[in-house]
Design a protein around this motif. Structure first.
Motif, PDB file in Angstrom:
ATOM      1  N   SER A   1     -28.463  42.371 -52.516  1.00 34.28           N
ATOM      2  CA  SER A   1     -28.149  41.018 -52.022  1.00 34.28           C
ATOM      3  C   SER A   1     -29.423  40.224 -51.747  1.00 34.28           C
ATOM      4  CB  SER A   1     -27.309  41.136 -50.749  1.00 34.28           C
ATOM      5  OG  SER A   1     -26.168  41.929 -50.954  1.00 34.28           O
ATOM      6  N   TRP A   2     -30.117  39.853 -52.801  1.00 32.92           N
ATOM      7  CA  TRP A   2     -31.381  39.128 -52.650  1.00 32.92           C
ATOM      8  C   TRP A   2     -31.152  37.771 -52.001  1.00 32.92           C
ATOM      9  CZ3 TRP A   2     -30.146  40.634 -57.915  1.00 32.92           C
ATOM     10  CH2 TRP A   2     -30.580  41.940 -58.208  1.00 32.92           C
ATOM     11  N   LYS A   3     -32.105  37.358 -51.200  1.00 36.45           N
ATOM     12  CA  LYS A   3     -32.006  36.060 -50.540  1.00 36.45           C
ATOM     13  C   LYS A   3     -33.091  35.137 -51.084  1.00 36.45           C
ATOM     14  CE  LYS A   3     -31.685  33.851 -46.011  1.00 36.45           C
ATOM     15  NZ  LYS A   3     -31.745  34.020 -44.538  1.00 36.45           N
ATOM     16  N   TYR A   4     -32.649  33.947 -51.536  1.00 37.42           N
ATOM     17  CA  TYR A   4     -33.627  33.011 -52.079  1.00 37.42           C
ATOM     18  C   TYR A   4     -33.082  31.582 -51.977  1.00 37.42           C
ATOM     19  CZ  TYR A   4     -30.524  33.099 -56.134  1.00 37.42           C
ATOM     20  OH  TYR A   4     -29.432  33.000 -56.948  1.00 37.42           O
ATOM     21  N   ASP A   5     -33.947  30.628 -51.920  1.00 43.16           N
ATOM     22  CA  ASP A   5     -33.614  29.210 -51.861  1.00 43.16           C
ATOM     23  C   ASP A   5     -32.509  28.951 -50.834  1.00 43.16           C
ATOM     24  OD1 ASP A   5     -35.516  28.766 -53.784  1.00 43.16           O
ATOM     25  OD2 ASP A   5     -34.092  28.947 -55.434  1.00 43.16           O
TER      26      ASP A   5
ATOM     27  N   ASN B   1     -29.552  30.233 -50.966  1.00 50.16           N
ATOM     28  CA  ASN B   1     -28.632  31.359 -50.972  1.00 50.16           C
ATOM     29  C   ASN B   1     -28.466  31.943 -49.567  1.00 50.16           C
ATOM     30  OD1 ASN B   1     -27.219  33.698 -51.391  1.00 50.16           O
ATOM     31  ND2 ASN B   1     -28.848  34.752 -52.490  1.00 50.16           N
ATOM     32  N   LYS B   2     -27.234  31.931 -49.068  1.00 44.72           N
ATOM     33  CA  LYS B   2     -26.949  32.469 -47.734  1.00 44.72           C
ATOM     34  C   LYS B   2     -26.488  33.927 -47.790  1.00 44.72           C
ATOM     35  CE  LYS B   2     -25.563  27.964 -45.893  1.00 44.72           C
ATOM     36  NZ  LYS B   2     -24.456  27.195 -45.265  1.00 44.72           N
ATOM     37  N   GLY B   3     -26.326  34.434 -48.986  1.00 49.23           N
ATOM     38  CA  GLY B   3     -25.850  35.799 -49.139  1.00 49.23           C
ATOM     39  C   GLY B   3     -24.885  35.911 -50.310  1.00 49.23           C
ATOM     40  N   TYR B   4     -24.356  37.115 -50.527  1.00 46.37           N
ATOM     41  CA  TYR B   4     -23.450  37.385 -51.643  1.00 46.37           C
ATOM     42  C   TYR B   4     -22.066  37.766 -51.109  1.00 46.37           C
ATOM     43  CZ  TYR B   4     -27.533  37.502 -54.704  1.00 46.37           C
ATOM     44  OH  TYR B   4     -28.666  37.179 -55.410  1.00 46.37           O
ATOM     45  N   TRP B   5     -21.068  37.120 -51.659  1.00 48.97           N
ATOM     46  CA  TRP B   5     -19.705  37.465 -51.243  1.00 48.97           C
ATOM     47  C   TRP B   5     -19.437  38.943 -51.521  1.00 48.97           C
ATOM     48  CZ3 TRP B   5     -18.005  34.309 -47.976  1.00 48.97           C
ATOM     49  CH2 TRP B   5     -17.943  32.934 -48.149  1.00 48.97           C
ATOM     50  N   ILE B   6     -18.795  39.614 -50.560  1.00 49.52           N
ATOM     51  CA  ILE B   6     -18.331  40.995 -50.746  1.00 49.52           C
ATOM     52  C   ILE B   6     -16.840  41.042 -50.395  1.00 49.52           C
ATOM     53  CG2 ILE B   6     -20.590  42.024 -50.305  1.00 49.52           C
ATOM     54  CD1 ILE B   6     -19.625  42.624 -47.436  1.00 49.52           C
ATOM     55  N   GLY B   7     -16.215  42.177 -50.626  1.00 54.46           N
ATOM     56  CA  GLY B   7     -14.758  42.286 -50.433  1.00 54.46           C
ATOM     57  C   GLY B   7     -14.320  42.506 -49.003  1.00 54.46           C
ATOM     58  N   LEU B   8     -14.793  41.666 -48.092  1.00 59.99           N
ATOM     59  CA  LEU B   8     -14.438  41.781 -46.670  1.00 59.99           C
ATOM     60  C   LEU B   8     -14.096  40.394 -46.140  1.00 59.99           C
ATOM     61  CD1 LEU B   8     -14.345  43.572 -44.077  1.00 59.99           C
ATOM     62  CD2 LEU B   8     -16.762  42.979 -43.719  1.00 59.99           C
ATOM     63  N   ARG B   9     -12.923  40.280 -45.515  1.00 59.73           N
ATOM     64  CA  ARG B   9     -12.500  38.985 -44.967  1.00 59.73           C
ATOM     65  C   ARG B   9     -11.619  39.205 -43.749  1.00 59.73           C
ATOM     66  NH1 ARG B   9      -7.815  36.839 -49.187  1.00 59.73           N
ATOM     67  NH2 ARG B   9      -6.676  38.798 -49.339  1.00 59.73           N
ATOM     68  N   VAL B  10     -11.330  38.106 -43.035  1.00 58.76           N
ATOM     69  CA  VAL B  10     -10.499  38.171 -41.836  1.00 58.76           C
ATOM     70  C   VAL B  10      -9.038  37.975 -42.233  1.00 58.76           C
ATOM     71  CG1 VAL B  10      -9.975  37.136 -39.596  1.00 58.76           C
ATOM     72  CG2 VAL B  10     -12.359  37.309 -40.360  1.00 58.76           C
TER      73      VAL B  10
ATOM     74  N   HIS C   1     -12.558  33.074 -42.376  1.00 57.25           N
ATOM     75  CA  HIS C   1     -13.921  33.529 -42.627  1.00 57.25           C
ATOM     76  C   HIS C   1     -13.933  34.782 -43.494  1.00 57.25           C
ATOM     77  CE1 HIS C   1     -16.835  31.326 -39.793  1.00 57.25           C
ATOM     78  NE2 HIS C   1     -15.766  30.563 -39.968  1.00 57.25           N
ATOM     79  N   CYS C   2     -14.983  34.876 -44.326  1.00 65.84           N
ATOM     80  CA  CYS C   2     -15.210  36.032 -45.182  1.00 65.84           C
ATOM     81  C   CYS C   2     -16.649  36.494 -44.979  1.00 65.84           C
ATOM     82  CB  CYS C   2     -14.976  35.663 -46.647  1.00 65.84           C
ATOM     83  SG  CYS C   2     -13.276  35.110 -47.008  1.00 65.84           S
ATOM     84  N   ALA C   3     -16.986  37.660 -45.520  1.00 65.92           N
ATOM     85  CA  ALA C   3     -18.311  38.229 -45.295  1.00 65.92           C
ATOM     86  C   ALA C   3     -19.209  38.105 -46.514  1.00 65.92           C
ATOM     87  CB  ALA C   3     -18.173  39.689 -44.894  1.00 65.92           C
ATOM     88  N   VAL C   4     -20.485  37.857 -46.236  1.00 64.19           N
ATOM     89  CA  VAL C   4     -21.511  37.905 -47.270  1.00 64.19           C
ATOM     90  C   VAL C   4     -22.491  39.010 -46.903  1.00 64.19           C
ATOM     91  CG1 VAL C   4     -21.374  35.476 -47.939  1.00 64.19           C
ATOM     92  CG2 VAL C   4     -22.892  36.159 -46.057  1.00 64.19           C
ATOM     93  N   SER C   5     -23.151  39.522 -47.913  1.00 63.59           N
ATOM     94  CA  SER C   5     -24.180  40.542 -47.704  1.00 63.59           C
ATOM     95  C   SER C   5     -25.541  39.895 -47.926  1.00 63.59           C
ATOM     96  CB  SER C   5     -23.977  41.698 -48.687  1.00 63.59           C
ATOM     97  OG  SER C   5     -25.021  42.640 -48.568  1.00 63.59           O
ATOM     98  N   VAL C   6     -26.459  40.101 -46.969  1.00 58.00           N
ATOM     99  CA  VAL C   6     -27.795  39.495 -47.045  1.00 58.00           C
ATOM    100  C   VAL C   6     -28.838  40.609 -46.978  1.00 58.00           C
ATOM    101  CG1 VAL C   6     -29.355  37.787 -46.066  1.00 58.00           C
ATOM    102  CG2 VAL C   6     -26.873  37.487 -45.824  1.00 58.00           C
TER     103      VAL C   6
ATOM    104  N   CYS D   1     -14.741  31.008 -45.836  1.00 57.15           N
ATOM    105  CA  CYS D   1     -14.387  31.470 -47.187  1.00 57.15           C
ATOM    106  C   CYS D   1     -14.473  30.356 -48.220  1.00 57.15           C
ATOM    107  CB  CYS D   1     -12.978  32.056 -47.189  1.00 57.15           C
ATOM    108  SG  CYS D   1     -12.765  33.506 -46.131  1.00 57.15           S
ATOM    109  N   ASP D   2     -14.497  29.106 -47.762  1.00 56.56           N
ATOM    110  CA  ASP D   2     -14.535  27.967 -48.682  1.00 56.56           C
ATOM    111  C   ASP D   2     -15.960  27.592 -49.090  1.00 56.56           C
ATOM    112  OD1 ASP D   2     -11.758  27.687 -48.705  1.00 56.56           O
ATOM    113  OD2 ASP D   2     -11.774  26.435 -46.909  1.00 56.56           O
ATOM    114  N   GLU D   3     -16.947  28.188 -48.448  1.00 60.63           N
ATOM    115  CA  GLU D   3     -18.325  27.938 -48.880  1.00 60.63           C
ATOM    116  C   GLU D   3     -18.535  28.584 -50.245  1.00 60.63           C
ATOM    117  OE1 GLU D   3     -21.600  28.562 -46.314  1.00 60.63           O
ATOM    118  OE2 GLU D   3     -20.470  28.087 -44.481  1.00 60.63           O
ATOM    119  N   LYS D   4     -19.563  28.121 -50.944  1.00 63.95           N
ATOM    120  CA  LYS D   4     -19.833  28.652 -52.285  1.00 63.95           C
ATOM    121  C   LYS D   4     -21.126  29.443 -52.286  1.00 63.95           C
ATOM    122  CE  LYS D   4     -17.066  25.429 -54.952  1.00 63.95           C
ATOM    123  NZ  LYS D   4     -16.971  24.615 -56.181  1.00 63.95           N
ATOM    124  N   ASN D   5     -21.032  30.655 -52.845  1.00 64.05           N
ATOM    125  CA  ASN D   5     -22.167  31.574 -52.871  1.00 64.05           C
ATOM    126  C   ASN D   5     -22.116  32.421 -54.130  1.00 64.05           C
ATOM    127  OD1 ASN D   5     -23.405  31.278 -50.030  1.00 64.05           O
ATOM    128  ND2 ASN D   5     -21.248  31.643 -49.559  1.00 64.05           N
ATOM    129  N   PRO D   6     -23.203  33.110 -54.462  1.00 64.30           N
ATOM    130  CA  PRO D   6     -23.132  34.127 -55.517  1.00 64.30           C
ATOM    131  C   PRO D   6     -22.320  35.316 -55.005  1.00 64.30           C
ATOM    132  CG  PRO D   6     -25.304  34.105 -54.502  1.00 64.30           C
ATOM    133  CD  PRO D   6     -24.554  32.932 -53.930  1.00 64.30           C
TER     134      PRO D   6
END
Length: 243
Positions: free
Chosen positions: A171-175, A177-186, A213-218, A228-233
Motif C-alpha cells: 500500500s504505497w503512499k504518494y501524492d 493517495n490516502k491509501g488503498y481500498w481493502i475488503g473491510l467496511r462498516v 465508512h470503509c477501510a484503506v491500507s496505508v 466509502c464514497d471517496e475515490k482511491n486506488p
C-alpha cells in the motif's frame, strides 16, 4: 208381480255402478293437460342439456387450445435450456482454457505453470494485484470491489498477521493517495470483512466504526477509516494456484 219388483229394485244399483266407473277415469282435458306438461318439460330439459353440452364442448376446445399452447411453450423452453446448457459448457471450457493460458503460458510449445497469473504478485497462499491507475480513474469502495470481481477476485481481506504485513507493504503512499481500498467496511455498526467475518482484532484499525465508512491500507501506517464514497486506488486478492 214379484219378478217385476226385483227388476225394478236392481235399476238403482246399476246406475250407481256406472256413476262410480265414470269417476275412476280422468277427463279428456286432464289427459291433454298432463301430456302438454310432459312435452314442455321434455323440451325444457332437452334445451338445458343441449346448452350444457355446447358449453362443455366449447370448454373442451378451449382446453385443447390451451394445452397446445403449453406444449409449444414447453418446447420453446426446452430449446432455450438446451441452448443455455450448451453455452454454459462452452463458457466453462473457455474459462478453463483461459485459466490454463493465464497460469500456464505456453513458451516454445511447453507450458510452465505459475501460482499467479501475469500482473499479480504471489504471497503464499494468495495472489495480489495492486491497482494504481491515473488519479481520474480511482474508484469508490464499491466500484473497486466490482473491478476486483471482474478479475475473479475480491478486495483484499486479512486472515492473519502475515497477510496484514503483505497488504500494508503493497500500500504505497504518494501524492494525494490516502491509501488503498481493502475488503473491510462498516456493516450494522461493526467492522466486517468481505468474507463475512467480523473484525475481532481492534488493533488493526484504531478508529471506531462509522456508518458509510470503509477501510484503506496505508504503508507504514496500517488501516484507516474513510468514507466509502471517496475515490482511491485498491488492492485485489485471489487464491493462488497450487502447482
Amino acid at each position: 208381480m214379484k219378478v217385476e219388483n226385483k227388476a225394478t229394485e236392481q235399476t238403482p244399483d246399476t246406475n250407481d255402478k256406472k256413476s262410480s266407473c265414470n269417476k275412476s277415469f280422468p277427463s279428456l282435458a286432464t289427459c291433454w293437460g298432463i301430456l302438454l306438461l310432459i312435452m314442455v318439460l321434455r323440451f325444457y330439459l332437452s334445451t338445458v342439456l343441449e346448452k350444457q353440452i355446447a358449453n362443455l364442448t366449447a370448454e373442451t376446445q378451449m382446453l385443447k387450445k390451451k394445452n397446445k399452447e403449453l406444449e409449444t411453450e414447453k418446447k420453446n423452453l426446452t430449446e432455450i435450456i438446451q441452448q443455455m446448457t450448451t453455452q454454459w459448457k462452452e463458457l466453462n471450457v473457455s474459462r478453463a482454457q483461459w485459466s490454463i493460458d493465464a497460469y500456464c503460458p505456453k513458451e516454445k510449445n511447453n507450458r510452465k505453470c505459475e501460482p499467479c497469473q501475469a500482473g499479480w504478485e504471489y504471497a503464499e497462499p494468495s495472489c495480489y494485484a495492486t491497482n494504481n491507475p491515473e488519479r481520474d480513474e480511482w474508484k469508490t469502495w464499491k466500484e473497486a470491489q466490482e473491478n476486483c470481481r471482474g478479475k475473479i477476485s475480491d478486495l483484499a481481506v486479512v486472515i492473519n498477521e502475515e497477510e496484514k504485513k503483505t497488504v500494508i507493504k503493497k500500500s504505497w503512499k504518494y501524492d494525494e493517495n490516502k491509501g488503498y481500498w481493502i475488503g473491510l467496511r462498516v456493516e450494522d455498526g461493526i467492522w466486517k470483512w468481505l468474507d463475512g467475518r467480523n473484525l475481532t482484532n481492534s488493533s488493526l484499525i484504531n478508529q471506531p466504526p462509522s456508518d458509510g465508512h470503509c477501510a484503506v491500507s496505508v504503508q507504514d501506517e496500517g488501516f484507516k477509516s474513510l468514507s466509502c464514497d471517496e475515490k482511491n486506488p485498491w488492492i485485489c486478492k485471489k487464491k493462488a494456484l497450487s502447482v
